[in-house]
Design a protein around this motif. Structure first.
Motif, PDB file in Angstrom:
ATOM      1  N   CYS A 135       0.799  -1.121  -0.016  1.00  0.00           N
ATOM      2  CA  CYS A 135      -0.021   0.144  -0.125  1.00  0.00           C
ATOM      3  C   CYS A 135       0.994   1.260   0.051  1.00  0.00           C
ATOM      4  O   CYS A 135       0.547   2.315  -0.755  1.00  0.00           O
ATOM      5  N   GLN A 139       0.888   4.695  -2.298  1.00  0.00           N
ATOM      6  CA  GLN A 139       0.840   5.893  -1.541  1.00  0.00           C
ATOM      7  C   GLN A 139       1.852   7.117  -2.034  1.00  0.00           C
ATOM      8  O   GLN A 139       1.877   7.813  -2.526  1.00  0.00           O
ATOM      9  N   CYS A 187      -2.952   4.466   4.296  1.00  0.00           N
ATOM     10  CA  CYS A 187      -2.719   3.271   4.088  1.00  0.00           C
ATOM     11  C   CYS A 187      -3.288   2.562   5.508  1.00  0.00           C
ATOM     12  O   CYS A 187      -2.865   2.978   6.776  1.00  0.00           O
ATOM     13  N   ILE A 192      -5.886   1.191   0.619  1.00  0.00           N
ATOM     14  CA  ILE A 192      -5.170   2.635   0.274  1.00  0.00           C
ATOM     15  C   ILE A 192      -6.500   3.228   0.216  1.00  0.00           C
ATOM     16  O   ILE A 192      -7.444   2.904  -0.546  1.00  0.00           O
TER      17      ILE A 192
END
Length: 585
Positions: A135, A139, A187, A192
């Motif tokens: 995740c 990000q 996250c 996400i």
């Protein structure tokens, strides 16, 4: 994209109008298969062999957040970069423009009226170095778009949507700025969550079509120096790890790609054992590639190309060559923009008379006929959701033009005749012929038309508020198959206007009623409501004659006799669908 959004592969707008090169998403076809019904498009391929890709222009980067060429987005998505979502390889246009999960487990969960979207990563997805895709990688990849002083050239829609202020990207952010960003793009394990400052109803389409939210491994990142570095998570990796701008790359199997985490039948068959991506940016390369393919020369039997067949080569597409030839609608619409800053264009009856007397059939014939283009009745490409014939241009219109009715309208409105106007366009031999047809029809209606052919510098000139042209030619392709990437970018004055430019709103059009419909679409919580508002907005543009539609250009492709599975899809930007293509064994 003044053909700028989903960028053209042409170095000038002239080559677009001259029918040499285009790129974009969306698009359509002459039949459901996306090809002309000939050739071996339906032949299923086997794994193995080497596919050769012949390209006549360099990309601007191999870094996912910097990619904006339509064909590159489509092909890299099949070969080396997987995103949260992707468009499938279906030959059905509606299916091909409906996102499906790729790295994510589903197509996302929306809340707060479309202002919050969440996606969960699949288990077992890895980078080519064997590390897990996390995740935090998604990000981080999303954060890089904000560093537009270093990560340049790619789409930046997320900058105006993600609910964070004064964030400079991951390289220069203070701890406080980074924390604010990580609250907006957060996250939780493998999930996400994106928080926006306004609804984004078609966000899944944006995720599937662009690479703004693609994962990127922070440890791999060198900022501006990452322009040509490739860390793959798809079925192929770049041999040596770096793309050569003017030479290309050799793609080989990525041993850490697991097809069990993928949907190969829908998204990427990955048939060739190796792909030799050869770039020749010389001026004559595209035509030479197609000369070789027409001959089916030994060195191109296993080849496809990004170079469209030139109009001068059409007569050679006969006999056996037709079995290796595909003709499809492209994702690009061309149009004319009246200049609302010029006094003569401020009279709506003058604008209506221009639309009424346009000999569109003659214009298309001058471009090369039905193999080169099709008449358009709206600015929204047929491959885009909500593409509907604009009533102002489609009703009682056979596309031959009606100069007598146009002349009567001008006389009734009391304007001084002949009405003197100038028409600017990017010059080429084909364009010059096509614009002469437009000039002739308008002259019969009572206009005195001065053609103003332009050289290499074009879009920066016609975007100026004080440019002297009364009408200008333009072209556009959607960034993803949503009219939100067509109508607002081209005609909403608010993001376009400044003291020195009208931006992509080349005619400097402004309407409060139109912009209210754009706002209605932008704040819609679902795609159907968004489309309904945009259809109304397009009708308003037609009523005001804010543009005059010209044509949807066509792509013409050749391929070698050993290539299998050749077809085009809306997901491939009407370029060859590389995820289906193989080589005879």
């Amino acid at each position: 994209m003044g053909m700028k959004l989903r960028r053209t592969v042409a170095s000038t707008a002239a080559s677009v109008l001259g029918l040499t090169l285009l790129a974009a998403c969306g698009g359509g076809s002459d039949d459901e298969s996306g090809n002309n019904g000939s050739g071996n498009a339906a032949v299923a391929g086997e794994k193995g062999g080497t596919l050769k890709v012949l390209q006549h222009f360099p990309y601007e980067a191999a870094d996912p957040q910097r990619i904006y060429y339509g064909v590159q987005l489509a092909w890299y998505r099949r070969l080396i970069y997987r995103g949260l979502l992707a468009f499938p390889m279906s030959e059905d246009g509606e299916v091909a423009t409906t996102p499906v999960p790729d790295l994510a487990t589903d197509t996302g969960t929306s809340s707060e009226g479309g202002k919050v979207w969440s996606f969960t990563l699949k288990d077992g997805v890895k980078w080519e170095d064997g590390s897990d895709i996390t995740c935090e990688d998604v990000q981080y990849g999303t954060s890089r778009v904000f560093a537009n002083d270093l990560i340049t050239g790619g789409p930046n829609y997320t900058l105006s949507y993600i609910d964070v202020e004064d964030y400079p990207g991951p390289y220069k952010a203070t701890p406080e700025q980074q924390a604010a960003y990580e609250e907006a793009v957060s996250c939780d394990g493998k999930t996400i969550t994106f928080r926006f400052n306004k609804p984004w109803a078609d966000f899944p389409q944006a995720v599937a079509g662009m690479m703004m939210t693609d994962p990127y491994k922070e440890e791999f990142d060198e900022g501006a120096k990452s322009q040509w570095k490739v860390l793959s998570n798809g079925p192929y990796k770049v041999e040596g790890g770096e793309w050569s701008k003017n030479q290309g790359a050799t793609l080989v199997r990525n041993e850490n790609y697991d097809p069990a985490t993928d949907d190969p039948e829908a998204l990427r068959l990955a048939l060739p054992e190796q792909i030799d991506y050869q770039i020749d940016p010389s001026d004559t390369a595209g035509e030479l590639f197609n000369d070789r393919l027409i001959q089916d020369a030994a060195d191109v039997k296993n080849a496809i190309t990004t170079a469209r067949v030139a109009p001068t080569q059409f007569p050679q597409i006969t006999g056996p060559v037709e079995d290796r030839y595909v003709n499809v609608l492209s994702p690009y619409n061309q149009y004319l923009s009246p200049n609302f800053n010029n006094e003569v264009m401020q009279d709506v009856n003058v604008r209506r008379a221009l639309a009424m007397s346009l000999n569109l059939n003659g214009y298309v014939k001058a471009l090369g006929g039905e193999v080169a283009a099709a008449p358009a009745e709206t600015i929204v490409n047929p491959g885009v959701s909500g593409s509907t014939e604009n009533p102002a241009f489609a009703e009682d219109n056979n596309n031959d033009g009606d100069p007598d009715a146009a002349r009567a309208l001008l006389e009734e409105s009391g304007v001084d005749m002949p009405v003197e106007i100038s028409l600017a366009y990017p010059t080429s031999p084909t364009a010059d012929k096509a614009m002469a047809v437009v000039q002739e029809g308008w002259k019969a209606a009572g206009f005195d038309v001065t053609l103003e052919p332009q050289g290499d510098t074009y879009y920066d000139v016609i975007s100026r508020p004080d440019d002297e042209f009364d009408i200008t030619w333009g072209g556009w392709g959607a960034d993803w198959p949503s009219a939100m990437t067509v109508i607002p970018p081209l005609f909403d004055s608010r993001p376009n206007f400044s003291p020195t430019t009208c931006g992509q709103n080349y005619g400097c059009y402004q309407s409060d009623e139109f912009e209210a419909l754009v706002d209605e679409a932008a704040n819609a919580s679902d795609v159907d409501a968004q489309v309904e508002s945009l259809v109304e907005a397009d009708a308003k543009l037609g009523e005001d004659v804010a543009y005059i539609p010209l044509d949807v250009s066509k792509f013409n492709w050749l391929y070698g006799s050993e290539v299998t599975g050749f077809t085009t899809t809306a997901a491939s930007s009407s370029y060859p669908e590389i995820g289906l293509i193989g080589v005879q064994q």
